[in-house]
Design a protein around this motif. Structure first.
Motif, short mmCIF file in Angstrom:
data_model
loop_
_atom_site.label_atom_id
_atom_site.label_comp_id
_atom_site.label_asym_id
_atom_site.label_seq_id
_atom_site.Cartn_x
_atom_site.Cartn_y
_atom_site.Cartn_z
N VAL A 111 -13.19 17.90 40.89
CA VAL A 111 -12.57 18.59 42.04
C VAL A 111 -11.27 19.26 41.61
CG1 VAL A 111 -11.50 18.23 44.30
CG2 VAL A 111 -13.68 17.14 43.76
N ALA A 112 -10.47 18.58 40.81
CA ALA A 112 -9.20 19.16 40.33
C ALA A 112 -9.47 20.41 39.48
CB ALA A 112 -8.40 18.13 39.53
N ALA A 113 -10.48 20.35 38.62
CA ALA A 113 -10.82 21.51 37.79
C ALA A 113 -11.31 22.67 38.65
CB ALA A 113 -11.88 21.14 36.76
N ALA A 114 -12.10 22.38 39.67
CA ALA A 114 -12.58 23.44 40.57
C ALA A 114 -11.40 24.11 41.26
CB ALA A 114 -13.55 22.86 41.60
N GLU A 115 -10.43 23.32 41.68
CA GLU A 115 -9.25 23.88 42.33
C GLU A 115 -8.41 24.70 41.36
OE1 GLU A 115 -7.51 20.31 43.96
OE2 GLU A 115 -8.72 20.45 45.80
N SER A 116 -8.15 24.16 40.17
CA SER A 116 -7.30 24.88 39.21
C SER A 116 -7.97 26.14 38.66
CB SER A 116 -6.87 23.97 38.07
OG SER A 116 -7.95 23.64 37.24
N GLU A 117 -9.28 26.12 38.56
CA GLU A 117 -10.02 27.29 38.06
C GLU A 117 -10.31 28.30 39.16
OE1 GLU A 117 -11.12 28.22 35.00
OE2 GLU A 117 -10.13 26.50 34.07
N GLY A 118 -10.14 27.91 40.40
CA GLY A 118 -10.49 28.80 41.50
C GLY A 118 -12.00 28.99 41.60
N ALA A 119 -12.74 27.91 41.38
CA ALA A 119 -14.20 27.99 41.38
C ALA A 119 -14.73 28.31 42.78
CB ALA A 119 -14.81 26.68 40.88
N ASP A 120 -15.75 29.16 42.80
CA ASP A 120 -16.43 29.49 44.04
C ASP A 120 -17.56 28.53 44.35
OD1 ASP A 120 -15.11 32.13 44.65
OD2 ASP A 120 -15.88 32.54 42.63
N MET A 121 -18.04 27.84 43.30
CA MET A 121 -19.16 26.93 43.47
C MET A 121 -19.11 25.88 42.35
SD MET A 121 -23.20 27.93 43.92
CE MET A 121 -22.86 28.99 45.32
N ILE A 122 -19.48 24.64 42.71
CA ILE A 122 -19.55 23.54 41.75
C ILE A 122 -21.01 23.11 41.64
CG2 ILE A 122 -18.86 21.17 41.22
CD1 ILE A 122 -16.43 21.60 43.07
N PHE A 123 -21.46 22.88 40.41
CA PHE A 123 -22.80 22.36 40.16
C PHE A 123 -22.68 21.02 39.46
CE2 PHE A 123 -23.16 26.89 40.45
CZ PHE A 123 -24.38 27.14 41.05
N VAL A 124 -23.37 20.01 39.98
CA VAL A 124 -23.38 18.69 39.35
C VAL A 124 -24.81 18.15 39.39
CG1 VAL A 124 -20.99 18.08 39.93
CG2 VAL A 124 -22.81 17.54 41.54
N GLY A 125 -25.10 17.26 38.48
CA GLY A 125 -26.37 16.56 38.52
C GLY A 125 -26.31 15.51 39.62
N SER A 126 -27.43 15.30 40.29
CA SER A 126 -27.42 14.32 41.38
C SER A 126 -27.30 12.90 40.85
CB SER A 126 -28.68 14.45 42.24
OG SER A 126 -29.83 14.17 41.47
N ARG A 127 -27.69 12.68 39.63
CA ARG A 127 -27.53 11.39 38.97
C ARG A 127 -27.08 11.66 37.55
NH1 ARG A 127 -26.94 7.85 42.63
NH2 ARG A 127 -28.75 7.33 43.86
N GLY A 128 -26.14 10.87 37.10
CA GLY A 128 -25.64 11.02 35.73
C GLY A 128 -26.05 9.85 34.87
N LEU A 129 -25.24 9.58 33.87
CA LEU A 129 -25.55 8.50 32.93
C LEU A 129 -25.12 7.14 33.43
CD1 LEU A 129 -24.58 10.24 29.59
CD2 LEU A 129 -26.86 9.86 30.52
N SER A 130 -24.36 7.08 34.50
CA SER A 130 -23.83 5.79 34.97
C SER A 130 -24.46 5.38 36.29
CB SER A 130 -22.31 5.87 35.10
OG SER A 130 -21.97 6.88 36.03
N ASP A 131 -25.79 5.45 36.37
CA ASP A 131 -26.48 5.14 37.62
C ASP A 131 -26.22 3.74 38.14
OD1 ASP A 131 -27.54 7.62 37.96
OD2 ASP A 131 -29.43 7.15 36.99
N ALA A 132 -26.20 2.73 37.28
CA ALA A 132 -25.99 1.36 37.74
C ALA A 132 -24.63 1.21 38.41
CB ALA A 132 -26.10 0.39 36.57
N ARG A 133 -23.61 1.80 37.82
CA ARG A 133 -22.28 1.72 38.40
C ARG A 133 -22.23 2.48 39.73
NH1 ARG A 133 -17.25 3.04 34.71
NH2 ARG A 133 -18.22 1.31 33.64
N SER A 134 -22.96 3.58 39.82
CA SER A 134 -22.89 4.38 41.05
C SER A 134 -23.48 3.64 42.25
CB SER A 134 -23.58 5.73 40.85
OG SER A 134 -24.97 5.57 40.75
#
Length: 151
Positions: free
Chosen positions: A106-129
């Motif tokens: 979120v901080a990078a999106a704000e500092s970069e002035g991003a119009d859109m963010i793309f993320v994977g719905s699940r990452g490498l830390s599924d158990a922790r999530s």
């Protein structure tokens, strides 16, 4: 005004799919793509530090783990940039950050002035999530712009 898309990568399959979608949409719309990898950094609680001292576990192990995270992150972003170039996208930059992944995205999106963010719905830390809530879920709630979670 040019568009800018931010994609967070962690080496997972869902992150690669998010990268592919972001790269394809960036190419089609003439947007710049910023690829971000966040090294999860969570300082050890004092109780664990004290236990490690009592057990003779050297601090170098903690530093080595942290260093490995940065080396791995550099490789992940380098591979992601090459993948975006292979899909025909020229306007690609990479960034690294350390901290809590959702907050750093979120901080990078704000500092970069991003119009859109793309993320994977699940990452490498599924158990922790399962216990803390997924990174993508947190980003979608905190994002200053449109956020796409890719499955």
């Amino acid at each position: 005004m040019s568009k800018k898309f931010l994609v967070a990568v962690d080496g997972s399959d869902h992150a690669r799919k998010a990268l592919d979608l972001a790269a394809d949409l960036a190419k089609a719309s003439g947007a710049e793509l910023v690829i971000l990898h966040v090294v999860r950094y969570e300082p050890l609680p004092e109780g664990l530090k004290e236990y490690a001292r009592m057990e003779g576990i050297p601090e170098e192990e903690e530093r080595a783990r942290y260093h490995f995270g940065h080396v791995t992150g550099d490789r992940i972003t380098k591979d992601a940039k090459a993948r975006a170039h292979d899909r025909g996208l020229d306007q690609v930059t990479t960034k690294g950050a350390e901290g809590t992944p959702a907050d750093e995205i979120v901080a990078a999106a704000e500092s970069e002035g991003a119009d859109m963010i793309f993320v994977g719905s699940r990452g490498l830390s599924d158990a922790r999530s399962l216990f803390m809530g997924s990174v993508s879920h947190k980003v979608m709630h905190l994002a200053p712009c449109t956020c796409v979670a890719v499955k």
